[in-house]
Design a protein around this motif. Structure first.
Motif, short mmCIF file in Angstrom:
data_model
loop_
_atom_site.label_atom_id
_atom_site.label_comp_id
_atom_site.label_asym_id
_atom_site.label_seq_id
_atom_site.Cartn_x
_atom_site.Cartn_y
_atom_site.Cartn_z
N MET A 1 0.84 -1.19 0.00
CA MET A 1 0.00 0.00 0.00
C MET A 1 0.88 1.25 0.00
N VAL A 2 0.52 2.24 -0.82
CA VAL A 2 1.27 3.48 -0.84
C VAL A 2 0.77 4.38 0.29
N PRO A 3 1.62 5.23 0.84
CA PRO A 3 1.23 6.10 1.96
C PRO A 3 0.55 7.37 1.45
N PRO A 4 -0.14 8.10 2.34
CA PRO A 4 -0.62 9.43 1.98
C PRO A 4 0.56 10.33 1.58
N LEU A 5 0.27 11.26 0.69
CA LEU A 5 1.32 12.10 0.10
C LEU A 5 1.02 13.57 0.34
N ALA A 6 2.01 14.32 0.83
CA ALA A 6 1.91 15.77 0.95
C ALA A 6 3.01 16.38 0.08
N VAL A 7 2.62 17.25 -0.85
CA VAL A 7 3.60 17.73 -1.83
C VAL A 7 3.40 19.22 -2.11
N ASP A 8 4.51 19.90 -2.19
CA ASP A 8 4.57 21.32 -2.57
C ASP A 8 4.30 21.48 -4.07
N ILE A 9 4.02 22.71 -4.48
CA ILE A 9 3.81 22.99 -5.92
C ILE A 9 5.06 23.61 -6.54
N ASP A 10 5.30 24.90 -6.27
CA ASP A 10 6.38 25.63 -6.93
C ASP A 10 7.74 25.04 -6.57
N GLY A 11 8.50 24.68 -7.58
CA GLY A 11 9.81 24.11 -7.36
C GLY A 11 9.81 22.61 -7.16
N THR A 12 8.61 22.02 -7.02
CA THR A 12 8.51 20.59 -6.76
C THR A 12 7.68 19.87 -7.82
N LEU A 13 6.52 20.41 -8.15
CA LEU A 13 5.70 19.88 -9.24
C LEU A 13 5.93 20.66 -10.53
N SER A 14 6.75 21.68 -10.45
CA SER A 14 6.92 22.59 -11.58
C SER A 14 8.25 22.37 -12.29
N TYR A 209 13.36 19.74 -9.61
CA TYR A 209 11.98 20.12 -9.92
C TYR A 209 11.10 18.87 -10.10
N ALA A 210 10.26 18.83 -11.12
CA ALA A 210 9.34 17.71 -11.30
C ALA A 210 10.06 16.40 -11.53
N ASP A 211 11.23 16.44 -12.13
CA ASP A 211 12.02 15.20 -12.28
C ASP A 211 12.30 14.60 -10.90
N GLY A 212 12.62 15.44 -9.94
CA GLY A 212 12.88 14.97 -8.59
C GLY A 212 11.63 14.42 -7.94
N PHE A 213 10.49 15.08 -8.15
CA PHE A 213 9.23 14.57 -7.62
C PHE A 213 8.92 13.18 -8.17
N LEU A 214 9.04 13.01 -9.47
CA LEU A 214 8.76 11.71 -10.08
C LEU A 214 9.74 10.64 -9.59
N GLU A 215 10.99 11.04 -9.39
CA GLU A 215 11.98 10.12 -8.84
C GLU A 215 11.58 9.69 -7.42
N ALA A 216 11.09 10.64 -6.63
CA ALA A 216 10.70 10.34 -5.25
C ALA A 216 9.52 9.38 -5.20
N ILE A 217 8.50 9.61 -6.01
CA ILE A 217 7.34 8.72 -5.93
C ILE A 217 7.66 7.34 -6.49
N ASP A 218 8.58 7.26 -7.43
CA ASP A 218 9.03 5.93 -7.87
C ASP A 218 9.71 5.19 -6.72
N ALA A 219 10.53 5.93 -5.96
CA ALA A 219 11.21 5.32 -4.82
C ALA A 219 10.22 4.87 -3.74
N ILE A 220 9.20 5.67 -3.53
CA ILE A 220 8.18 5.31 -2.53
C ILE A 220 7.46 4.04 -2.93
N ARG A 221 7.11 3.93 -4.18
CA ARG A 221 6.41 2.74 -4.66
C ARG A 221 7.28 1.49 -4.50
N ARG A 222 8.58 1.65 -4.72
CA ARG A 222 9.49 0.50 -4.58
C ARG A 222 9.65 0.08 -3.13
#
Length: 222
Positions: A1-14, A209-222
């Motif tokens: 199961m994946v955990p709840p996620l809290a994520v910033d916008i500017d600089g993180t999803l951008s 930026y968003a590359d780092g966010f996507l990297e993080a969620i891939d790591a969480i899933r693993r």
């Protein structure tokens, strides 16, 4: 199961230019747990992002000053106190730096944002006189209550959701994310993060930026 996620916008999803990287939209939509969008922006921005992504409106806005979760509005900050700082700042001959329209503050309810073009030292001194603080989000100076943060707001949001804040994974990039990164059970700072965020996070991604966010969620899933 994946955990709840809290994520910033500017600089993180951008991207670096603050535009949203479209790859993050599906990543948020497909996250199989509650997603909380936590930002320094005014409330309409993260609410709109949730609506466009197609996820429930669970947001922390204005650096923790105001939140929405499961149709409940939580207000923690004090706009009147921030306005008093602005009055003294302008009487001292300074300007907020946004121009006459000032879309940066038009919808704010609990704090005031000041452009990086405006002088910081007198702003900080006046805020301190009023018992407030100035936080640099990387995009603006925010005048707010020192008891308000994304971290304290995450605690309240988690309680409303019926889970501990330690069940969350948090991802951010800036000084205003530190409280959120510290209260979450697992935390990531993207590679473009400032030093305070990098020190607060358990993991710093290789991607920015968003590359780092996507990297993080891939790591969480693993």
């Amino acid at each position: 199961m994946v955990p709840p996620l809290a994520v910033d916008i500017d600089g993180t999803l951008s991207r670096a230019d603050r535009s949203i990287d479209p790859r993050v939209l599906d990543a948020l939509r497909e996250w199989d747990a509650p997603v909380v969008i936590a930002t320094g922006k005014a409330l309409p921005f993260p609410v709109a992002l949730c609506q466009f992504v197609g996820i429930p409106e669970r947001v922390i806005a204005e650096n923790g000053g105001i939140s929405v979760v499961d149709d409940e509005l939580l207000v923690h900050g004090d706009r009147d106190a921030a306005d008093a700082v602005v009055r003294d700042y302008e009487e001292a001959g300074f300007d907020l730096g946004w121009g006459e329209l000032d879309l940066a503050n038009r919808w704010r309810e609990t704090e005031i944002a000041v452009s990086h073009d405006a002088p910081l030292d007198p702003l900080s001194a006046i805020a301190d006189d009023h018992g407030l603080e100035v936080v640099d989000t990387g995009f603006a100076y925010h005048v707010k209550s020192p008891t308000v943060s994304k971290g304290t707001a995450l605690t309240d949001v988690a309680e409303t959701l019926g889970v501990p804040p330690s069940s969350f994974v948090a991802i951010g990039d800036s000084e205003n994310d530190v409280g959120m990164l510290e209260r979450a059970g697992e935390s990531f700072a993207v590679a473009n993060a400032d030093e305070l965020a990098r020190r607060a996070a358990e993991t710093v991604t290789e991607g920015e930026y968003a590359d780092g966010f996507l990297e993080a969620i891939d790591a969480i899933r693993r």
